[in-house]
Design a protein around this motif. Structure first.
Motif, PDB file in Angstrom:
ATOM      1  N   ASP A  69       0.852  -1.188   0.000  1.00  0.00           N
ATOM      2  CA  ASP A  69       0.000   0.000   0.000  1.00  0.00           C
ATOM      3  C   ASP A  69       0.883   1.232   0.000  1.00  0.00           C
ATOM      4  O   ASP A  69       1.827   1.325   0.795  1.00  0.00           O
ATOM      5  CB  ASP A  69      -0.915   0.044   1.232  1.00  0.00           C
ATOM      6  N   ILE A  70       0.576   2.182  -0.879  1.00  0.00           N
ATOM      7  CA  ILE A  70       1.289   3.459  -0.942  1.00  0.00           C
ATOM      8  C   ILE A  70       0.253   4.568  -0.801  1.00  0.00           C
ATOM      9  O   ILE A  70      -0.722   4.612  -1.561  1.00  0.00           O
ATOM     10  CB  ILE A  70       2.043   3.609  -2.274  1.00  0.00           C
ATOM     11  N   GLN A  71       0.458   5.459   0.171  1.00  0.00           N
ATOM     12  CA  GLN A  71      -0.521   6.518   0.415  1.00  0.00           C
ATOM     13  C   GLN A  71       0.162   7.886   0.429  1.00  0.00           C
ATOM     14  O   GLN A  71       1.229   8.067   1.025  1.00  0.00           O
ATOM     15  CB  GLN A  71      -1.245   6.282   1.743  1.00  0.00           C
ATOM     16  N   TRP A  72      -0.483   8.848  -0.250  1.00  0.00           N
ATOM     17  CA  TRP A  72       0.007  10.219  -0.335  1.00  0.00           C
ATOM     18  C   TRP A  72      -1.006  11.166   0.297  1.00  0.00           C
ATOM     19  O   TRP A  72      -2.219  10.984   0.164  1.00  0.00           O
ATOM     20  CB  TRP A  72       0.206  10.598  -1.807  1.00  0.00           C
ATOM     21  N   PHE A  73      -0.500  12.172   1.023  1.00  0.00           N
ATOM     22  CA  PHE A  73      -1.328  13.223   1.615  1.00  0.00           C
ATOM     23  C   PHE A  73      -0.926  14.561   0.990  1.00  0.00           C
ATOM     24  O   PHE A  73       0.249  14.770   0.678  1.00  0.00           O
ATOM     25  CB  PHE A  73      -1.135  13.273   3.128  1.00  0.00           C
ATOM     26  N   ASP A  74      -1.901  15.458   0.836  1.00  0.00           N
ATOM     27  CA  ASP A  74      -1.598  16.712   0.139  1.00  0.00           C
ATOM     28  C   ASP A  74      -0.753  17.678   0.953  1.00  0.00           C
ATOM     29  O   ASP A  74      -0.408  18.762   0.470  1.00  0.00           O
ATOM     30  CB  ASP A  74      -2.882  17.383  -0.353  1.00  0.00           C
ATOM     31  N   ASN A  75      -0.385  17.314   2.185  1.00  0.00           N
ATOM     32  CA  ASN A  75       0.576  18.129   2.936  1.00  0.00           C
ATOM     33  C   ASN A  75       2.014  17.687   2.666  1.00  0.00           C
ATOM     34  O   ASN A  75       2.952  18.204   3.273  1.00  0.00           O
ATOM     35  CB  ASN A  75       0.280  18.079   4.431  1.00  0.00           C
ATOM     36  N   GLY A  76       2.181  16.721   1.748  1.00  0.00           N
ATOM     37  CA  GLY A  76       3.513  16.254   1.392  1.00  0.00           C
ATOM     38  C   GLY A  76       3.939  14.973   2.080  1.00  0.00           C
ATOM     39  O   GLY A  76       5.027  14.451   1.803  1.00  0.00           O
ATOM     40  N   ASP A  77       3.123  14.417   2.974  1.00  0.00           N
ATOM     41  CA  ASP A  77       3.469  13.176   3.661  1.00  0.00           C
ATOM     42  C   ASP A  77       3.274  11.969   2.741  1.00  0.00           C
ATOM     43  O   ASP A  77       2.367  11.959   1.889  1.00  0.00           O
ATOM     44  CB  ASP A  77       2.602  12.988   4.904  1.00  0.00           C
TER      45      ASP A  77
END
Length: 364
Positions: free
Chosen positions: A313-321
């Motif tokens: 699983d690869i997860q991206w957050f719009d705060n750059g995390d």
């Protein structure tokens, strides 16, 4: 005494003796018919009829042992699932769990009448765990019941389970703040089943034990959560198209006055599987998804042999995390498995963190 008198007397004596023996004779009662347990195949494997009824019962469970660790900066969560910070020291613990599940169902003119109960005991020790706690043990009960599409429960909300939970790993990514570990949601929901399409609407308990750290909106609810007489509301739809499923849901947090949206596409083609998920919330205190902004998750899995499955699983957050999870699950034998999982968290600001787990599990 003549011969005739002797014969008559002997016959009379024999008659008396025979009558006495007949009176003393014991006649064995017919055995009661024995009712054997019957297999009930109407609801899948493992069900049997409760003798004397038309109710089908299934009993199962799980035993688990885990060794878990986290490096400097490991994420720490409160009991509502909200990220409260990161530990400053390496953390490790042993985690054991026992679950007992009871599932009972029967037909009616209104649809299937069903009930499900899970008794769960957990023990965590050997230092600080991811909840910022030391040694602790606890016992909880989860349950739901219903008739047709109407359901009452104290378990994972429909928001969490209607779309198949998270990604492809055991961790599954950060996709909800509102499921059973370590707490659960009381709810009343209705699910309409149209064959390949389903839709739900749910009134969810306003989580009055989900503590707000501060009184942000001046409503006097610092240290408390929610106006208990008003529920949170969630609703969603899903469709199945051959090997693929697509779903979407929206949740409104009444006390935080915020909303969350979730969209999911899943597919299982032969030995491969994938999950694509998009999430949005306009508040980091939203009970459904405690993050202010957008997040996207991609999950992939492959059954490389009959007994070994790998997942990522690869997860991206719009705060750059960024958050990456990978695991390998080995079905050693029927009902016994070994799982190895690793988690890497790369925040835009702050130190990276790593966590891992080795699990031995027995299912029955």
């Amino acid at each position: 005494m003549n011969i005739k008198s002797l014969l008559l007397g002997s016959a009379a004596a024999l008659a008396v003796v025979s009558g006495a023996q007949a009176a003393d004779a014991v006649v064995a009662a017919e055995p009661e018919p024995m009712e054997y347990v019957r297999v009930c195949d109407a609801y899948g494997t493992g069900f049997f009829y409760i003798p004397g009824t038309e109710t089908c019962l299934k009993i199962g469970g799980q035993l688990r042992y885990e060794k878990r660790f986290g490096t400097n900066g490991v994420e720490k969560y409160d009991r509502a699932g909200l990220l409260t910070g990161r530990s400053t020291d390496d953390a490790y613990d042993n985690h054991t769990r026992a679950r007992l599940r009871i599932d009972a169902r029967n037909d009616s003119e209104w649809g299937t009448v069903y009930s499900w109960i899970q008794i769960q005991a957990d023990s965590v020790n050997n230092g600080e765990n991811i909840y910022g706690e030391g040694n602790n043990s606890y016992l909880r009960a989860y349950y739901y019941f219903g008739i047709g599409g109407l359901e009452f429960g104290n378990y994972d909300s429909q928001w969490a389970k209607f779309m198949g939970y998270g990604g492809r790993t055991d961790d599954g990514g950060v996709y909800t703040s509102d499921w059973n570990y370590p707490d659960s949601r009381q709810y009343v929901s209705y699910t309409a089943d149209f064959g390949n399409f389903k839709a739900f609407v749910s009134l969810d308990n306003d989580a009055d034990e989900f503590y707000k750290p501060e009184d942000h909106d001046g409503d006097g609810l610092a240290g408390k959560r929610g106006r208990q007489y008003l529920p949170d509301i969630s609703a969603g739809v899903s469709g199945t198209f051959g090997d693929y499923q697509a779903a979407a849901a929206i949740g409104y947090d009444e006390s935080d006055e915020s909303f969350a949206v979730k969209k999911v596409v899943r597919g299982d083609i032969g030995m491969f599987g994938f999950t694509a998920m998009g999430l949005y919330s306009n508040s980091d205190e939203n009970i459904y998804f405690a993050y202010d902004g957008f997040s996207a998750l991609i999950g992939l899995s492959a059954k490389v042999t009959d007994t070994v499955t790998v997942a990522k699983d690869i997860q991206w957050f719009d705060n750059g995390d960024w958050r990456l999870v990978g695991d390998v699950n080995w079905e050693v034998a029927t009902g016994f498995s070994v799982l190895v999982e690793g988690i890497y968290f790369n925040p835009d600001k702050g130190d990276d963190s790593k966590a891992g787990m080795l699990r031995f599990q027995r299912n029955f």
